[in-house]
Scaffold this active site. Structure first.
Site, PDB file in Angstrom:
ATOM      1  N   LYS A  90      18.199 -45.158  20.620  1.00 20.08           N
ATOM      2  CA  LYS A  90      17.902 -44.109  21.601  1.00 20.08           C
ATOM      3  C   LYS A  90      17.580 -44.741  22.948  1.00 20.08           C
ATOM      4  O   LYS A  90      17.953 -44.210  23.997  1.00 20.08           O
ATOM      5  CB  LYS A  90      16.698 -43.298  21.131  1.00 20.08           C
ATOM      6  CG  LYS A  90      17.098 -42.011  20.455  1.00 20.08           C
ATOM      7  CD  LYS A  90      15.848 -41.210  20.199  1.00 20.08           C
ATOM      8  CE  LYS A  90      16.132 -39.733  20.100  1.00 20.08           C
ATOM      9  NZ  LYS A  90      14.954 -38.977  19.734  1.00 20.08           N
ATOM     10  N   LYS A 102      23.623 -52.591  18.491  1.00 15.78           N
ATOM     11  CA  LYS A 102      22.965 -51.686  17.547  1.00 15.78           C
ATOM     12  C   LYS A 102      22.741 -50.344  18.241  1.00 15.78           C
ATOM     13  O   LYS A 102      22.400 -50.313  19.425  1.00 15.78           O
ATOM     14  CB  LYS A 102      21.623 -52.325  17.162  1.00 15.78           C
ATOM     15  CG  LYS A 102      20.955 -51.634  16.017  1.00 15.78           C
ATOM     16  CD  LYS A 102      19.714 -52.372  15.561  1.00 15.78           C
ATOM     17  CE  LYS A 102      18.945 -51.438  14.634  1.00 15.78           C
ATOM     18  NZ  LYS A 102      17.791 -52.020  14.018  1.00 15.78           N
ATOM     19  N   HIS A 148      25.268 -42.783   9.713  1.00 13.92           N
ATOM     20  CA  HIS A 148      25.027 -41.846   8.598  1.00 13.92           C
ATOM     21  C   HIS A 148      26.350 -41.231   8.161  1.00 13.92           C
ATOM     22  O   HIS A 148      26.613 -41.060   6.972  1.00 13.92           O
ATOM     23  CB  HIS A 148      24.088 -40.710   9.035  1.00 13.92           C
ATOM     24  CG  HIS A 148      22.759 -41.174   9.540  1.00 13.92           C
ATOM     25  ND1 HIS A 148      22.287 -40.867  10.784  1.00 13.92           N
ATOM     26  CD2 HIS A 148      21.794 -41.938   8.948  1.00 13.92           C
ATOM     27  CE1 HIS A 148      21.087 -41.408  10.949  1.00 13.92           C
ATOM     28  NE2 HIS A 148      20.763 -42.056   9.850  1.00 13.92           N
ATOM     29  N   CYS A 159       8.847 -57.301  13.108  1.00  7.32           N
ATOM     30  CA  CYS A 159       9.856 -56.943  12.101  1.00  7.32           C
ATOM     31  C   CYS A 159      11.233 -57.189  12.721  1.00  7.32           C
ATOM     32  O   CYS A 159      11.527 -56.661  13.797  1.00  7.32           O
ATOM     33  CB  CYS A 159       9.712 -55.471  11.715  1.00  7.32           C
ATOM     34  SG  CYS A 159      11.197 -54.831  10.905  1.00  7.32           S
ATOM     35  N   HIS A 204      13.205 -53.805  13.335  1.00  5.21           N
ATOM     36  CA  HIS A 204      12.702 -52.780  14.269  1.00  5.21           C
ATOM     37  C   HIS A 204      12.047 -53.365  15.516  1.00  5.21           C
ATOM     38  O   HIS A 204      11.615 -52.624  16.397  1.00  5.21           O
ATOM     39  CB  HIS A 204      11.750 -51.820  13.530  1.00  5.21           C
ATOM     40  CG  HIS A 204      12.462 -51.092  12.434  1.00  5.21           C
ATOM     41  ND1 HIS A 204      12.474 -51.530  11.127  1.00  5.21           N
ATOM     42  CD2 HIS A 204      13.258 -49.991  12.472  1.00  5.21           C
ATOM     43  CE1 HIS A 204      13.217 -50.714  10.393  1.00  5.21           C
ATOM     44  NE2 HIS A 204      13.703 -49.777  11.182  1.00  5.21           N
ATOM     45  N   HIS A 236      23.774 -39.913  13.224  1.00  7.65           N
ATOM     46  CA  HIS A 236      24.692 -40.704  14.054  1.00  7.65           C
ATOM     47  C   HIS A 236      25.880 -41.154  13.197  1.00  7.65           C
ATOM     48  O   HIS A 236      25.930 -40.849  11.996  1.00  7.65           O
ATOM     49  CB  HIS A 236      23.966 -41.866  14.733  1.00  7.65           C
ATOM     50  CG  HIS A 236      23.274 -42.829  13.795  1.00  7.65           C
ATOM     51  ND1 HIS A 236      23.924 -43.467  12.763  1.00  7.65           N
ATOM     52  CD2 HIS A 236      21.981 -43.251  13.733  1.00  7.65           C
ATOM     53  CE1 HIS A 236      23.084 -44.256  12.132  1.00  7.65           C
ATOM     54  NE2 HIS A 236      21.878 -44.122  12.689  1.00  7.65           N
ATOM     55  N   CYS A 278       5.307 -51.957   8.295  1.00  2.00           N
ATOM     56  CA  CYS A 278       6.254 -51.598   9.351  1.00  2.00           C
ATOM     57  C   CYS A 278       6.663 -50.144   9.145  1.00  2.00           C
ATOM     58  O   CYS A 278       7.253 -49.809   8.111  1.00  2.00           O
ATOM     59  CB  CYS A 278       7.486 -52.496   9.321  1.00  2.00           C
ATOM     60  SG  CYS A 278       8.776 -51.881  10.429  1.00  2.00           S
ATOM     61  N   CYS A 338      10.491 -49.525   8.751  1.00  2.00           N
ATOM     62  CA  CYS A 338      11.019 -49.766   7.392  1.00  2.00           C
ATOM     63  C   CYS A 338      10.339 -48.863   6.375  1.00  2.00           C
ATOM     64  O   CYS A 338      10.810 -48.751   5.253  1.00  2.00           O
ATOM     65  CB  CYS A 338      10.758 -51.192   6.934  1.00  2.00           C
ATOM     66  SG  CYS A 338      11.500 -52.482   7.897  1.00  2.00           S
TER      67      CYS A 338
HETATM   68  N1  MSP Z   1      15.500 -42.600   3.848  1.00  2.08           N
HETATM   69  C1  MSP Z   1      15.962 -43.891   3.555  1.00  2.08           C
HETATM   70  C2  MSP Z   1      16.864 -43.880   2.345  1.00  2.08           C
HETATM   71  C3  MSP Z   1      16.252 -43.318   1.085  1.00  2.08           C
HETATM   72  S1  MSP Z   1      17.412 -43.287  -0.214  1.00  2.08           S
HETATM   73  C4  MSP Z   1      16.536 -42.858  -1.563  1.00  2.08           C
HETATM   74  C5  MSP Z   1      16.729 -44.442   4.752  1.00  2.08           C
HETATM   75  N2  MSP Z   1      17.121 -43.545   5.662  1.00  2.08           N
HETATM   76  S2  MSP Z   1      17.945 -43.917   7.009  1.00  2.08           S
HETATM   77  O1  MSP Z   1      18.150 -42.675   7.686  1.00  2.08           O
HETATM   78  O2  MSP Z   1      17.289 -44.951   7.717  1.00  2.08           O
HETATM   79  O3  MSP Z   1      19.316 -44.488   6.524  1.00  2.08           O
HETATM   80  C6  MSP Z   1      20.142 -43.709   5.684  1.00  2.08           C
HETATM   81  C7  MSP Z   1      21.427 -44.449   5.369  1.00  2.08           C
HETATM   82  O4  MSP Z   1      22.154 -44.622   6.589  1.00  2.08           O
HETATM   83  C8  MSP Z   1      21.176 -45.839   4.795  1.00  2.08           C
HETATM   84  O5  MSP Z   1      22.059 -46.106   3.732  1.00  2.08           O
HETATM   85  C9  MSP Z   1      21.447 -46.756   5.966  1.00  2.08           C
HETATM   86  O6  MSP Z   1      21.934 -48.018   5.590  1.00  2.08           O
HETATM   87  C10 MSP Z   1      22.525 -45.961   6.694  1.00  2.08           C
HETATM   88  N3  MSP Z   1      22.603 -46.346   8.093  1.00  2.08           N
HETATM   89  C11 MSP Z   1      21.658 -46.189   9.057  1.00  2.08           C
HETATM   90  N4  MSP Z   1      22.136 -46.735  10.216  1.00  2.08           N
HETATM   91  C12 MSP Z   1      23.374 -47.240  10.005  1.00  2.08           C
HETATM   92  C13 MSP Z   1      24.369 -47.819  10.810  1.00  2.08           C
HETATM   93  N5  MSP Z   1      24.189 -48.103  12.080  1.00  2.08           N
HETATM   94  N6  MSP Z   1      25.565 -48.082  10.236  1.00  2.08           N
HETATM   95  C14 MSP Z   1      25.841 -47.740   8.934  1.00  2.08           C
HETATM   96  N7  MSP Z   1      24.922 -47.202   8.155  1.00  2.08           N
HETATM   97  C15 MSP Z   1      23.661 -47.048   8.630  1.00  2.08           C
HETATM   98  O7  MSP Z   1      16.978 -45.634   4.789  1.00  2.08           O
END
Ligand code: MSP
Length: 488
Positions: free
Chosen positions: A303, A300, A20, A143, A146, A17, A126, A129
């Site tokens: 889905k 936030k 990321h 949590c 979540h 999304h 959780c 997390c």
């Molecule tokens: N897999 C772990 C990270 C392991 S690093 C050794 C994880 N994955 S995640 O898919 O949940 O998140 C990946 C990155 O995307 C994180 O840095 C997280 O903060 C970022 N984001 C996830 N959702 C986000 C938003 N809505 N906005 C901005 N960044 C976000 O955590």
């Protein structure tokens, strides 16, 4: 000079999304900026494919887990082209050859020096997390991130002696040997350390957590997903692979210059990760840059709400650089921000179409019509006050990028565009172009520098503009080119 930058590796439980995408684009700007300065850059990203979260996502679709994560990893990889990302390697934690060996090596080293031990444990887990929570972390028994009640889990696990490292980590963070950006987040971590660090569980029973890397020499246990994921920063540059090239690459790039991550996972990066590295006596990360979270229309992304925005779809609809611009300009680099299609269109029309697009079209039209060839010396030696403005802008951009304030670097560039607009309005070269060669050359100089400054941010548009101001021998050949940002 080398520059090694990493992003978080994303869970492979869902397609990417715009949150990321924001992180990957921010990292891409830094990688491109350092490449432009002729530094040797390595930019690493990837997917975090083990753990209960990914397993359950595959199960809910009745898919084989490996096939499922393979598919999601492809979705993430497709962002490279869609968003023009310049990563050097995409690491996947299910990649045995490139990742598992390094994780085994790390585990054995931690065990050998006594930092990993076994004991039984009961805790609140959780899955969202992928972490144990304490009663203190819960809000109404759930949590807070979540909105789910954690599961009560009791089992025998391996533990890592995090408690031994608090003071040493504190010192490194206090004196900026590990520089946490922004400073507010640094204080957050310091107060966690002051509250005392406990040892953490670093394995799960294989029965309960079958989808993961097995603990070396104990096949009843799986390595905890974070202990499998964090070492990607080492394995991504060759750690654990026994060949000359990998060893050399690792020594060339470690320690990392910037770990770029979201605010929610700073604890893992600023506490657990440095402790692991200290334990195995590897140099520590030089800095950890923390970005905020992006919401959609103030909510936030989820889905269930159905408001998840796909960065790929957005790029196909509006163009890669328009998406990059919005995310970099609208969201302050270290803070939270919001996406809405209205705001996107507003910025697009106001700042891209009317701002950069319009200035580019005016300058290239004026020059290509009246002076399609101008001596390089005339363009590269503009009036003094103009040169001052360009140099000032450049200095400001460098400062903002080095402070990880990418949105402010863009503000500085758009200020130069405004300066160019005022210059062209005052000079009115269309009224008597035959006497305005100097002014038109000045305008080309401004545009050329704008194109140079935007190159880490909007690489495609930068290339297009520069391809219309082509140096050939000692002249620049100027062509009108296409409309880079048609209004929407
Ligand atoms: N897999 C772990 C990270 C392991 S690093 C050794 C994880 N994955 S995640 O898919 O949940 O998140 C990946 C990155 O995307 C994180 O840095 C997280 O903060 C970022 N984001 C996830 N959702 C986000 C938003 N809505 N906005 C901005 N960044 C976000 O955590």
């Amino acid at each position: 000079m080398k520059f090694y930058i990493t992003t978080a590796i994303d869970y492979a439980n869902n397609s990417p999304h715009i949150g990321h995408a924001l992180e990957k684009i921010q990292a891409d700007v830094l990688a491109r900026y350092h490449r432009n300065r002729k530094e040797k850059v390595f930019f690493l990203t990837g997917t975090d494919e083990h753990g209960t979260k990914n397993l359950r996502a595959a199960q809910s679709l009745k898919m084989d887990t490996q096939n499922f994560v393979d598919k999601i990893a492809e979705d993430f990889k497709s962002l490279k082209k869609l968003l023009n990302l310049s990563w050097d390697k995409f690491i996947r934690t299910t990649d045995r050859e490139n990742h598992w060996h390094g994780v085994f090596k790390l585990w054995r080293a931690l065990k050998q020096n006594g930092d990993i031990y076994k004991r039984s444990y009961q805790g609140l887990y959780c899955v969202g997390c992928e972490a144990f929570l304490t009663e203190k972390d819960l809000v109404n028994g759930k949590c807070p991130d979540h909105l789910k009640e954690p599961e009560i889990i009791e089992e025998e696990n391996y533990f890592f002696r995090l408690s031994e490292y608090g003071n040493r980590i504190k010192e490194k963070i206090l004196n900026d040997e590990i520089k946490i950006v922004p400073a507010g987040r640094k204080h957050e971590i310091l107060s966690l350390i002051n509250g005392g660090l406990e040892d953490i569980s670093v394995s799960r029973s294989r029965e309960r957590a079958p989808w993961g890397i097995p603990v070396p020499d104990d096949d009843t246990q799986t390595i905890y997903v974070w202990i499998d994921a964090l070492p990607n920063y080492l394995t991504g540059i060759g750690f654990g692979r026994d060949n000359k090239e990998s060893r050399e690459q690792f020594h060339e790039f470690w320690p990392v210059d910037v770990h770029l991550i979201g605010k929610d996972i700073l604890k893992f990066h600023a506490l657990i990760w440095p402790a692991i590295l200290m334990s195995i006596e590897l140099p520590l990360p030089k800095s950890i840059y923390t970005h905020g979270w992006i919401t959609v229309n103030g909510q936030k992304m989820s889905k269930t709400i159905g408001n998840v925005i796909s960065p790929g779809d957005l790029a196909v609809k509006y163009g890669t650089d328009a998406v990059r611009y919005y995310l970099l300009r609208e969201i302050p680099s270290t803070e939270d921000g919001d996406f809405s299609e209205e705001k996107f269109k507003e910025r697009y029309n106001g700042e891209l179409a009317n701002g950069l697009g319009n200035f580019t079209a005016r300058v290239l039209t004026l020059a290509s019509k009246n002076y399609p060839e101008i001596l390089a010396t005339e363009i590269d030696n503009p009036e003094e006050n103009l040169w001052q403005k360009i140099k000032e802008t450049e200095k400001n951009i460098d400062k903002k990028i080095n402070e990880f304030k990418l949105h402010e670097a863009l503000i500085a560039i758009w200020d130069l565009i405004r300066f160019g607009d005022i210059y062209v309005n005052d000079a009115k070269p269309w009224e008597n172009p035959q006497n305005k060669k100097r002014e038109i050359a000045n305008l080309v100089c401004i545009l050329k520098n704008i194109a140079k400054f935007i190159s880490p941010f909007l690489p495609q548009v930068s290339d297009i503009i520069l391809s219309n101001i082509k140096k050939s021998g000692n002249v620049y050949k100027i062509s009108k080119g296409e409309n880079i940002f048609p209004r929407i």
